[in-house]
Design an enzyme around this catalytic site. Structure first.
Site, mmCIF file in Angstrom:
data_model
loop_
_atom_site.group_PDB
_atom_site.id
_atom_site.type_symbol
_atom_site.label_atom_id
_atom_site.label_comp_id
_atom_site.label_asym_id
_atom_site.label_seq_id
_atom_site.Cartn_x
_atom_site.Cartn_y
_atom_site.Cartn_z
ATOM 1 N N CYS A 53 51.750 54.624 55.880
ATOM 2 C CA CYS A 53 51.381 55.297 57.121
ATOM 3 C C CYS A 53 52.023 56.681 57.104
ATOM 4 C CB CYS A 53 51.864 54.500 58.327
ATOM 5 S SG CYS A 53 51.634 55.382 59.892
ATOM 6 N N ASP A 60 50.733 50.203 54.524
ATOM 7 C CA ASP A 60 49.425 49.751 55.015
ATOM 8 C C ASP A 60 48.748 49.014 53.872
ATOM 9 O OD1 ASP A 60 49.472 50.853 57.619
ATOM 10 O OD2 ASP A 60 48.943 52.816 56.830
#
Length: 155
Positions: A53, A60
């Site tokens: 992120c 992620d």
């Protein structure tokens, strides 16, 4: 942004290669596609794709499905694996990752058709899926369903 390297001879397959630190450092390689009177679909799935992120630095996770109809070139799978793995160190939004990967493959391969589906696991309680393609697939080509179930949460 540094120039991207592309070769038509293989330098990574069969060799010990350090993981690239970023997608810009990754060397994507290609090989000649076997000739065929009939177009065909090549599929790569990366069910454990990760990036960071850009705001929080937290990882992620996504399940990527890349389908393409080759013209003259195929992507060499080890180089693709290393390229995709290089995103683990990069802070980028889901949309940027998916589009960057798809466009780099199009630039490398000049395929007849390419699509990428990025099925991201929830961030902040909401999954974000990103889809990109070059246009309609060639006539007569069977493109199977990506096979990734929609996110259902606990239900």
């Amino acid at each position: 942004m540094p120039a991207r390297r592309t070769r038509t001879t293989l330098s990574q397959l069969g060799s010990v290669v350090a993981a690239p630190l970023s997608p810009e450092d990754a060397l994507l390689e290609r090989i000649a596609a076997p000739g065929s009177a009939h177009p065909y679909v090549v599929r790569f799935t990366a069910p454990e794709f990760t990036s960071l992120c850009p705001v929080t630095g937290q990882p992620d996770f996504a399940h990527l499905v890349i389908d393409y109809v080759p013209a003259r070139w195929l992507v060499e799978s080890k180089s693709l694996k290393l390229y995709l793995g290089s995103f683990r160190n990069v802070g980028a939004f889901h949309e940027a990752c998916a589009v960057q990967i798809a466009q780099r493959l199009v630039k490398l391969l000049a395929p007849r058709w390419l699509r990428l589906g990025g099925y991201w696991y929830p961030r902040g309680g909401m999954p974000i899926d990103v889809f990109w393609q070059t246009g309609r697939p060639p006539a007569g080509v069977w493109v199977p369903d990506p096979g990734v179930a929609p996110y259902r949460g606990r239900g």
